[in-house]
Write a protein that holds these residues in place. Structure first.
Motif, PDB file in Angstrom:
ATOM      1  N   TYR A  66      38.106  41.506 117.190  1.00  0.00           N
ATOM      2  CA  TYR A  66      39.445  41.130 116.737  1.00  0.00           C
ATOM      3  C   TYR A  66      39.517  39.640 116.438  1.00  0.00           C
ATOM      4  CZ  TYR A  66      41.327  45.724 117.890  1.00  0.00           C
ATOM      5  OH  TYR A  66      41.599  47.062 117.913  1.00  0.00           O
ATOM      6  N   ARG A  67      38.824  38.824 117.234  1.00  0.00           N
ATOM      7  CA  ARG A  67      38.816  37.383 116.973  1.00  0.00           C
ATOM      8  C   ARG A  67      38.105  37.095 115.646  1.00  0.00           C
ATOM      9  NH1 ARG A  67      36.941  37.351 122.913  1.00  0.00           N
ATOM     10  NH2 ARG A  67      38.907  37.099 124.077  1.00  0.00           N
ATOM     11  N   PHE A  68      37.060  37.853 115.358  1.00  0.00           N
ATOM     12  CA  PHE A  68      36.335  37.724 114.092  1.00  0.00           C
ATOM     13  C   PHE A  68      37.291  37.937 112.923  1.00  0.00           C
ATOM     14  CE2 PHE A  68      34.099  39.642 110.542  1.00  0.00           C
ATOM     15  CZ  PHE A  68      32.935  38.917 110.415  1.00  0.00           C
ATOM     16  N   GLY A  69      38.133  38.976 113.032  1.00  0.00           N
ATOM     17  CA  GLY A  69      39.049  39.289 111.945  1.00  0.00           C
ATOM     18  C   GLY A  69      40.171  38.289 111.777  1.00  0.00           C
ATOM     19  N   ALA A  70      40.358  37.401 112.770  1.00  0.00           N
ATOM     20  CA  ALA A  70      41.431  36.416 112.686  1.00  0.00           C
ATOM     21  C   ALA A  70      40.981  35.112 112.035  1.00  0.00           C
ATOM     22  CB  ALA A  70      41.978  36.123 114.089  1.00  0.00           C
ATOM     23  N   VAL A  71      39.705  34.995 111.672  1.00  0.00           N
ATOM     24  CA  VAL A  71      39.178  33.737 111.126  1.00  0.00           C
ATOM     25  C   VAL A  71      39.737  33.458 109.744  1.00  0.00           C
ATOM     26  CG1 VAL A  71      37.086  32.563 110.341  1.00  0.00           C
ATOM     27  CG2 VAL A  71      37.083  33.828 112.507  1.00  0.00           C
ATOM     28  N   CYS A  72      39.672  34.426 108.844  1.00  0.00           N
ATOM     29  CA  CYS A  72      40.158  34.238 107.483  1.00  0.00           C
ATOM     30  C   CYS A  72      40.381  35.609 106.841  1.00  0.00           C
ATOM     31  CB  CYS A  72      39.176  33.410 106.645  1.00  0.00           C
ATOM     32  SG  CYS A  72      37.560  34.192 106.427  1.00  0.00           S
TER      33      CYS A  72
END
Length: 387
Positions: A25-31
């Protein structure tokens, strides 16, 4: 070095296969591009320890979860679970009952949901249309019969699925309900639960194993569900001894609770023993792991589980490879407290911790926050399944 934002789609998608759920989920919040890739979800998350489903946070109306790998709490906004009692977990889905005694099957990470039909009744006090909030008290001042709050925790002892509903639409849900934990099943499209003709004894656990449902009862009686004609329980007939030594004492010293698990193609029967403390509460002393050999009509006792770890409770029992999860105890049995409140006197196992099969000892707890028994839901293990 190339900028992270310039990495190709294939490379980024490959990276997501190494991320545990929170990092995904943190990966998907990058851009925006990374979020698009995370939504593709072509790769499951990296191997992870189960999470604990805990109680509601009444102030925020969120449901609390405990990520064992990170030793961290998460509060998730899942309105469908607010005020509901969790009575089972299987394939990443939860069985939950509200105060009106309505049940749902829900994936808490995708919020996909199935409405369940009314649960079977087992006596005159479990009829929702006649149930009253407060019944006359007996000479000890205890309510006679059941309240909705009590029925919420007593209706279903345990519930499991045959398959992940996202992988097979014609799955079967099996529950153990009532005082004797009688079995009943439901399939999508059914208007009611089908009660299975049982035996005159209480069931302890249920397992879907090699296309069949198995249940274990008192006296280590192993049964299989026969769906031909009128569904019924059929004894398997394997004789498994009751008096097995755990930590130098008898299994029956303070109570037995039995679990079933499909361990890499082997059916295992796990016995939990303990000693009584105040108000008939039971504290765990140890476990014994047995493999019933169905075809040979015999059994083997296991003294280790090949470096794996087991997670037992109201959930369909889970096993993970500790070699791939360094924070996990090898040959460890992680257990929670499936308490029961079937009488004015509280009873059942009231602890949680880790048992080491090699040393045959309780190694302490895995959860440092104080749990008040039985004022919160029994913590339930779940393997996050957002795919």
């Amino acid at each position: 070095m190339a900028a992270w934002s310039d990495l190709t789609f294939d490379v980024l998608e490959h990276i997501t296969g190494f991320l545990p759920l929170p990092d995904h989920y943190r990966f998907g919040a990058v851009c925006k591009n990374w979020r698009l890739i995370s939504k593709q979800r072509r790769h499951p998350p990296a191997p992870q320890l189960p999470w604990l489903v805990l109680e509601d946070d009444k102030k925020t109306r969120t449901r609390k979860f405990y990520n064992l790998s990170e030793a961290k709490h998460y509060s998730l906004d899942i309105p469908e679970l607010h005020g509901r009692y969790i009575c089972g977990s299987s394939h990443g889905w939860l069985f939950a009952i509200d105060l009106k005694l309505n049940g749902i099957l829900i994936n808490p990470f995708t919020r996909e949901c199935y409405e369940l039909p009314p649960f079977p009744e087992w006596d005159e006090y479990t009829n929702v249309t006649t149930l009253i909030e407060k019944l006359p008290s007996d000479y000890n001042g205890e309510p006679v019969g059941y309240t909705f709050e009590k029925m919420q925790t007593l209706l279903v002892y345990k519930a499991i699925l045959s398959h992940d509903p996202k992988e097979k639409s014609d799955f079967t849900a099996m529950i153990m309900f009532g005082m004797k934990h009688e079995p009943a099943f439901w399939r999508p499209g059914d208007s009611s639960w089908t009660v299975i003709d049982g035996l005159d004894c209480s069931m302890d656990d249920i397992l879907y194993y090699k296309e069949n449902f198995y249940l274990v009862a008192a006296m280590n009686l192993l049964c299989v569900v026969d769906f031909e004609c009128k569904p019924k329980l059929v004894e398997v007939g394997i004789e498994i001894p009751i008096e097995i030594t755990v930590g130098g004492g008898s299994v029956g010293s303070g109570g037995i609770q039995r679990f079933l698990i499909d361990f890499n193609g082997h059916m295992l029967l796990i016995e939990r023993s303990g000693h009584c403390v105040e108000n008939y509460k039971v504290i765990t002393d140890g476990f014994v792991v047995i493999e019933p050999k169905l075809e040979q009509n015999c059994y083997n006792t296991w003294y280790d589980i090949d470096g794996y770890a087991l997670f037992l409770g109201r959930n369909a029992c889970i096993h993970v490879d500790s070699c791939r999860l360094p924070k996990c105890k090898k040959n460890g049995i992680y257990f929670t407290h499936p308490t029961e409140t079937q009488s004015p006197i509280e009873c059942g196992f009231h602890d949680l911790g880790v048992f080491d099969m090699i040393t045959n000892k309780i190694m302490g707890t895995f959860y440092s926050v104080e749990v008040v028994f039985p004022k919160v839901d029994s913590p339930v293990w779940i393997t996050p399944n957002p795919w």
